[in-house]
Design an enzyme around this catalytic site. Structure first.
Site, PDB file in Angstrom:
ATOM      1  CG  HIS A   1      -1.849  -1.063   1.410  1.00 21.11           C
ATOM      2  ND1 HIS A   1      -2.079  -1.690   2.612  1.00 21.11           N
ATOM      3  CD2 HIS A   1      -2.659  -1.680   0.516  1.00 21.11           C
ATOM      4  CE1 HIS A   1      -3.002  -2.630   2.462  1.00 21.11           C
ATOM      5  NE2 HIS A   1      -3.366  -2.648   1.194  1.00 21.11           N
TER       6      HIS A   1
ATOM      7  NE  ARG B   1      -2.581  -7.049  -4.537  1.00 23.00           N
ATOM      8  CZ  ARG B   1      -3.369  -7.125  -3.490  1.00 23.00           C
ATOM      9  NH1 ARG B   1      -2.881  -7.515  -2.342  1.00 23.00           N
ATOM     10  NH2 ARG B   1      -4.628  -6.818  -3.577  1.00 23.00           N
TER      11      ARG B   1
ATOM     12  CB  SER C   1      -4.246  -6.607   4.491  1.00 25.20           C
ATOM     13  OG  SER C   1      -3.913  -5.329   4.053  1.00 25.20           O
TER      14      SER C   1
HETATM   15  P1  ADP Z   1      -5.539  -6.070   0.431  1.00 26.97           P
HETATM   16  O1  ADP Z   1      -5.881  -6.681  -0.901  1.00 26.97           O
HETATM   17  O2  ADP Z   1      -4.124  -6.246   0.821  1.00 26.97           O
HETATM   18  O3  ADP Z   1      -6.556  -6.368   1.505  1.00 26.97           O
HETATM   19  P2  ADP Z   1      -6.726  -3.465   0.111  1.00 26.97           P
HETATM   20  O4  ADP Z   1      -8.078  -3.941  -0.237  1.00 26.97           O
HETATM   21  O5  ADP Z   1      -6.588  -2.663   1.349  1.00 26.97           O
HETATM   22  O6  ADP Z   1      -5.618  -4.557   0.185  1.00 26.97           O
HETATM   23  O7  ADP Z   1      -6.091  -2.719  -1.130  1.00 26.97           O
HETATM   24  C1  ADP Z   1      -6.121  -1.364  -1.356  1.00 26.97           C
HETATM   25  C2  ADP Z   1      -5.398  -1.055  -2.644  1.00 26.97           C
HETATM   26  O8  ADP Z   1      -4.013  -1.351  -2.518  1.00 26.97           O
HETATM   27  C3  ADP Z   1      -5.851  -1.852  -3.873  1.00 26.97           C
HETATM   28  O9  ADP Z   1      -5.782  -0.983  -4.973  1.00 26.97           O
HETATM   29  C4  ADP Z   1      -4.828  -2.917  -4.035  1.00 26.97           C
HETATM   30  O10 ADP Z   1      -4.706  -3.317  -5.370  1.00 26.97           O
HETATM   31  C5  ADP Z   1      -3.597  -2.177  -3.583  1.00 26.97           C
HETATM   32  N1  ADP Z   1      -2.608  -3.097  -3.067  1.00 26.97           N
HETATM   33  C6  ADP Z   1      -2.746  -3.948  -2.057  1.00 26.97           C
HETATM   34  N2  ADP Z   1      -1.614  -4.648  -1.848  1.00 26.97           N
HETATM   35  C7  ADP Z   1      -0.727  -4.210  -2.770  1.00 26.97           C
HETATM   36  C8  ADP Z   1       0.619  -4.558  -3.104  1.00 26.97           C
HETATM   37  N3  ADP Z   1       1.265  -5.494  -2.440  1.00 26.97           N
HETATM   38  N4  ADP Z   1       1.215  -3.892  -4.125  1.00 26.97           N
HETATM   39  C9  ADP Z   1       0.534  -2.955  -4.793  1.00 26.97           C
HETATM   40  N5  ADP Z   1      -0.722  -2.585  -4.555  1.00 26.97           N
HETATM   41  C10 ADP Z   1      -1.359  -3.204  -3.557  1.00 26.97           C
END
Ligand code: ADP
Length: 165
Positions: A19, A92, A130
């Site tokens: 993130h 990702r 996460s």
């Molecule tokens: P997660 O999938 O880890 O629960 P979120 O729903 O909080 O994450 O994701 C919020 C944003 O961050 C989304 O746009 C997601 O694609 C991006 N994101 C999450 N993890 C990564 C990562 N490792 N690298 C790049 N972007 C990410």
């Protein structure tokens, strides 16, 4: 001058280095970045909305043009009300693509001016999520390569409290 405002939405349950990478890159490309934590995540979050926002605030403390907010309801409406020009998301893998593509089209239908911009995940954090952090942390594994150093101890302590639950 018209300042470019963008939003990085997510559950951030909890914030990861993946993130933070996307948010940092967005902060260099745009004038103002809102990091918006979803209040009612269907994912049934492990960290409360206050905790998720507090950890995120700490993680982005040094990025002057980044603000952490929370939002409920439709993201497109939030963007319309706050004059936000674009949603910035991290991609990702191909597996993220189909859902994100659908969301981007739906959001554009709801608010035609709203663009969705995808940044490719960094090769060092593209495997990170996460949920992986929560799983490893809950069972006492080392998460220091996955979360920002400034919030590491707080995340570890909190996940240990919920060990196995
Ligand atoms: P997660 O999938 O880890 O629960 P979120 O729903 O909080 O994450 O994701 C919020 C944003 O961050 C989304 O746009 C997601 O694609 C991006 N994101 C999450 N993890 C990564 C990562 N490792 N690298 C790049 N972007 C990410």
């Amino acid at each position: 001058m018209n300042k470019k405002k963008v939003i990085c939405p997510g559950s951030f349950d909890p914030v990861t280095l993946g993130h933070l990478d996307i948010i940092t890159r967005a902060s260099k490309m745009f004038d103002c970045v809102y990091v918006a934590a979803l209040v009612n995540s269907s994912k049934n979050p492990s960290f409360s909305i206050e905790e998720r926002m507090e950890l995120m605030r700490e993680a982005v403390r040094e990025l002057d043009n980044v603000q952490v907010v929370s939002f409920e309801g439709l993201l497109a409406e939030y963007c319309r009300k706050n004059n936000i020009d674009a949603i910035v998301k991290g991609l990702r893998a191909v597996s993220d693509f189909e859902y994100e593509f659908q969301m981007a089209i739906a959001n554009k239908k709801l608010y035609p001016q709203l663009e969705t911009i995808f940044l490719t995940a960094d090769s060092d954090s593209m495997y990170l999520s996460s949920s992986m952090v929560r799983e490893i942390g809950r069972y006492g594994g080392d998460i220091s390569n996955f979360v920002p150093a400034c919030v590491h101890d707080r995340i570890v302590a909190r996940l240990r409290e919920t060990n196995g639950k």
